[in-house]
Design a protein around this motif. Structure first.
Motif, PDB file in Angstrom:
ATOM      1  N   SER A  22      16.034  68.476 166.642  1.00  0.00           N
ATOM      2  CA  SER A  22      15.474  69.320 165.315  1.00  0.00           C
ATOM      3  C   SER A  22      16.349  69.311 164.618  1.00  0.00           C
ATOM      4  O   SER A  22      15.623  69.703 163.204  1.00  0.00           O
ATOM      5  N   ILE A  23      17.250  69.900 164.414  1.00  0.00           N
ATOM      6  CA  ILE A  23      18.706  69.690 163.023  1.00  0.00           C
ATOM      7  C   ILE A  23      18.051  68.608 162.480  1.00  0.00           C
ATOM      8  O   ILE A  23      18.083  68.247 160.816  1.00  0.00           O
ATOM      9  N   GLY A  24      17.977  67.090 163.071  1.00  0.00           N
ATOM     10  CA  GLY A  24      17.874  66.875 162.052  1.00  0.00           C
ATOM     11  C   GLY A  24      16.300  66.402 161.834  1.00  0.00           C
ATOM     12  O   GLY A  24      16.703  65.730 161.207  1.00  0.00           O
ATOM     13  N   LEU A  25      15.309  66.754 162.395  1.00  0.00           N
ATOM     14  CA  LEU A  25      14.448  66.967 161.738  1.00  0.00           C
ATOM     15  C   LEU A  25      14.291  67.525 159.960  1.00  0.00           C
ATOM     16  O   LEU A  25      13.855  66.960 159.298  1.00  0.00           O
ATOM     17  N   ALA A  26      15.162  68.627 160.770  1.00  0.00           N
ATOM     18  CA  ALA A  26      15.239  69.407 159.183  1.00  0.00           C
ATOM     19  C   ALA A  26      16.513  68.593 158.216  1.00  0.00           C
ATOM     20  O   ALA A  26      15.741  68.974 157.065  1.00  0.00           O
ATOM     21  N   LEU A  27      17.294  68.032 158.200  1.00  0.00           N
ATOM     22  CA  LEU A  27      17.306  67.106 157.421  1.00  0.00           C
ATOM     23  C   LEU A  27      16.711  66.424 156.745  1.00  0.00           C
ATOM     24  O   LEU A  27      16.547  66.200 155.911  1.00  0.00           O
ATOM     25  N   ALA A  86      22.470  69.243 152.738  1.00  0.00           N
ATOM     26  CA  ALA A  86      23.633  69.302 152.836  1.00  0.00           C
ATOM     27  C   ALA A  86      24.596  70.115 154.525  1.00  0.00           C
ATOM     28  O   ALA A  86      25.196  69.604 155.040  1.00  0.00           O
ATOM     29  N   GLY A  87      23.755  70.950 154.072  1.00  0.00           N
ATOM     30  CA  GLY A  87      24.075  71.455 155.704  1.00  0.00           C
ATOM     31  C   GLY A  87      23.312  71.606 156.698  1.00  0.00           C
ATOM     32  O   GLY A  87      24.217  71.908 158.033  1.00  0.00           O
ATOM     33  N   CYS A  88      22.252  70.546 156.636  1.00  0.00           N
ATOM     34  CA  CYS A  88      21.812  70.534 158.295  1.00  0.00           C
ATOM     35  C   CYS A  88      22.763  69.274 158.578  1.00  0.00           C
ATOM     36  O   CYS A  88      23.413  69.161 159.095  1.00  0.00           O
ATOM     37  N   ALA A  89      23.355  68.425 157.946  1.00  0.00           N
ATOM     38  CA  ALA A  89      24.459  67.273 157.828  1.00  0.00           C
ATOM     39  C   ALA A  89      25.649  67.541 158.138  1.00  0.00           C
ATOM     40  O   ALA A  89      26.074  67.262 159.543  1.00  0.00           O
ATOM     41  N   LEU A  90      26.381  68.599 157.946  1.00  0.00           N
ATOM     42  CA  LEU A  90      26.832  69.270 157.844  1.00  0.00           C
ATOM     43  C   LEU A  90      26.958  70.159 159.021  1.00  0.00           C
ATOM     44  O   LEU A  90      28.154  69.613 160.291  1.00  0.00           O
ATOM     45  N   LEU A  91      25.710  70.638 159.584  1.00  0.00           N
ATOM     46  CA  LEU A  91      25.523  71.246 160.866  1.00  0.00           C
ATOM     47  C   LEU A  91      25.550  69.942 161.858  1.00  0.00           C
ATOM     48  O   LEU A  91      26.175  70.827 163.181  1.00  0.00           O
ATOM     49  N   LEU A  92      25.121  68.618 162.096  1.00  0.00           N
ATOM     50  CA  LEU A  92      25.094  68.159 162.664  1.00  0.00           C
ATOM     51  C   LEU A  92      26.255  67.372 163.130  1.00  0.00           C
ATOM     52  O   LEU A  92      26.707  66.603 164.176  1.00  0.00           O
ATOM     53  N   LEU A  93      27.184  67.552 162.643  1.00  0.00           N
ATOM     54  CA  LEU A  93      28.589  66.921 162.587  1.00  0.00           C
ATOM     55  C   LEU A  93      29.493  68.099 162.303  1.00  0.00           C
ATOM     56  O   LEU A  93      30.537  67.867 162.971  1.00  0.00           O
ATOM     57  N   LEU A 143      23.698  76.659 154.154  1.00  0.00           N
ATOM     58  CA  LEU A 143      21.779  77.132 154.806  1.00  0.00           C
ATOM     59  C   LEU A 143      21.518  78.068 154.612  1.00  0.00           C
ATOM     60  O   LEU A 143      20.679  78.259 154.081  1.00  0.00           O
ATOM     61  N   ALA A 144      22.521  78.814 154.491  1.00  0.00           N
ATOM     62  CA  ALA A 144      22.340  80.938 153.701  1.00  0.00           C
ATOM     63  C   ALA A 144      21.534  81.006 152.140  1.00  0.00           C
ATOM     64  O   ALA A 144      20.646  80.521 151.786  1.00  0.00           O
ATOM     65  N   LEU A 145      22.404  79.294 151.043  1.00  0.00           N
ATOM     66  CA  LEU A 145      21.902  78.832 149.845  1.00  0.00           C
ATOM     67  C   LEU A 145      20.881  78.321 149.891  1.00  0.00           C
ATOM     68  O   LEU A 145      19.893  78.286 149.324  1.00  0.00           O
ATOM     69  N   SER A 146      19.941  77.327 150.398  1.00  0.00           N
ATOM     70  CA  SER A 146      19.100  76.580 150.937  1.00  0.00           C
ATOM     71  C   SER A 146      17.679  77.947 151.618  1.00  0.00           C
ATOM     72  O   SER A 146      16.550  78.019 150.444  1.00  0.00           O
ATOM     73  N   LEU A 147      18.375  79.040 152.160  1.00  0.00           N
ATOM     74  CA  LEU A 147      17.215  79.433 152.918  1.00  0.00           C
ATOM     75  C   LEU A 147      16.832  80.899 151.735  1.00  0.00           C
ATOM     76  O   LEU A 147      15.695  81.454 151.063  1.00  0.00           O
ATOM     77  N   GLY A 169      15.252  79.246 161.069  1.00  0.00           N
ATOM     78  CA  GLY A 169      15.406  78.348 161.790  1.00  0.00           C
ATOM     79  C   GLY A 169      16.665  76.924 161.455  1.00  0.00           C
ATOM     80  O   GLY A 169      17.772  77.175 162.834  1.00  0.00           O
ATOM     81  N   ALA A 170      16.874  76.601 160.294  1.00  0.00           N
ATOM     82  CA  ALA A 170      18.638  76.185 160.810  1.00  0.00           C
ATOM     83  C   ALA A 170      19.647  76.743 159.911  1.00  0.00           C
ATOM     84  O   ALA A 170      20.246  76.557 161.283  1.00  0.00           O
ATOM     85  N   LEU A 171      19.552  78.068 159.695  1.00  0.00           N
ATOM     86  CA  LEU A 171      20.855  78.875 159.304  1.00  0.00           C
ATOM     87  C   LEU A 171      20.718  79.597 160.392  1.00  0.00           C
ATOM     88  O   LEU A 171      21.702  80.416 160.806  1.00  0.00           O
ATOM     89  N   ALA A 172      19.872  79.575 161.070  1.00  0.00           N
ATOM     90  CA  ALA A 172      20.125  80.599 162.888  1.00  0.00           C
ATOM     91  C   ALA A 172      20.964  79.984 163.742  1.00  0.00           C
ATOM     92  O   ALA A 172      21.369  80.401 164.353  1.00  0.00           O
ATOM     93  N   ALA A 173      20.593  78.586 163.825  1.00  0.00           N
ATOM     94  CA  ALA A 173      21.173  77.759 164.367  1.00  0.00           C
ATOM     95  C   ALA A 173      22.554  77.473 164.091  1.00  0.00           C
ATOM     96  O   ALA A 173      23.687  77.645 165.118  1.00  0.00           O
ATOM     97  N   ALA A 174      22.557  77.661 162.661  1.00  0.00           N
ATOM     98  CA  ALA A 174      24.029  77.351 162.073  1.00  0.00           C
ATOM     99  C   ALA A 174      24.684  78.689 162.590  1.00  0.00           C
ATOM    100  O   ALA A 174      26.016  78.264 163.632  1.00  0.00           O
ATOM    101  N   PHE A 175      24.055  79.447 162.929  1.00  0.00           N
ATOM    102  CA  PHE A 175      25.135  81.018 162.787  1.00  0.00           C
ATOM    103  C   PHE A 175      25.248  81.357 164.398  1.00  0.00           C
ATOM    104  O   PHE A 175      26.357  81.115 164.759  1.00  0.00           O
ATOM    105  N   PHE A 176      24.385  81.084 165.364  1.00  0.00           N
ATOM    106  CA  PHE A 176      24.255  81.229 166.776  1.00  0.00           C
ATOM    107  C   PHE A 176      25.581  79.894 167.199  1.00  0.00           C
ATOM    108  O   PHE A 176      26.622  80.243 168.063  1.00  0.00           O
ATOM    109  N   THR A 177      25.230  78.848 166.838  1.00  0.00           N
ATOM    110  CA  THR A 177      26.352  78.038 167.285  1.00  0.00           C
ATOM    111  C   THR A 177      27.712  78.630 167.352  1.00  0.00           C
ATOM    112  O   THR A 177      28.824  78.083 167.861  1.00  0.00           O
TER     113      THR A 177
END
Length: 146
Positions: free
Chosen positions: A16-21, A75-82, A91-95, A131-139
């Protein structure tokens, strides 16, 4: 109070995060094309002269919102994958960028000029960013980000 258990980064999460990236990378390409476009090039791609004039006449804040949305999202999605905590502010800035784009598209008449496809693209992009921000937040809440 009930404590929520968060699943580890599964294949579905990474996919999912890869698709968002990938979506954000595509957005970066579109952003560069939009910022550097001239009316003749846009009309050659199928826009009417009024649509091309609207696109090339976008305000600076609209360009900045687009840049923030897609480049911070990438950048946020790449860092989330890492599994990096630095993904959260990006990701907050992106939103925030996508919310500004939505407001700008409404106020400047872009939704009216381009219709439903533009609404779906910007709305869908905003949902991807949320969705990406929520995933980062909960992760991050589950201490899975370094």
């Amino acid at each position: 109070m009930t404590t929520l258990a968060y699943p580890p980064q599964t294949g579905l999460f990474r996919t999912s995060i890869g698709l968002a990236l990938g979506w954000n990378i595509f957005g970066c390409i579109q952003c560069i094309a939009t910022v550097s476009a001239d009316p003749a090039a846009l009309m050659a791609r199928g826009m009417s002269s009024s649509q091309a004039a609207l696109y090339t006449g976008l305000t600076l804040w609209m360009h900045l919102a687009f840049v923030a949305a897609v480049f911070a999202g990438t950048a946020g999605c790449a860092l989330l994958l890492l599994k990096r905590r630095a993904a959260l502010p990006l990701l907050a800035l992106s939103l925030a960028g996508y919310v500004a784009l939505t407001a700008g598209d409404t106020l400047l008449g872009i939704f009216a000029a381009f219709g439903l496809p533009q609404i779906i693209i910007v709305g869908g992009s905003t949902l991807v960013a949320a969705g990406a921000l929520a995933a980062a937040f909960f992760t991050g809440r589950s201490n899975r980000l370094a």
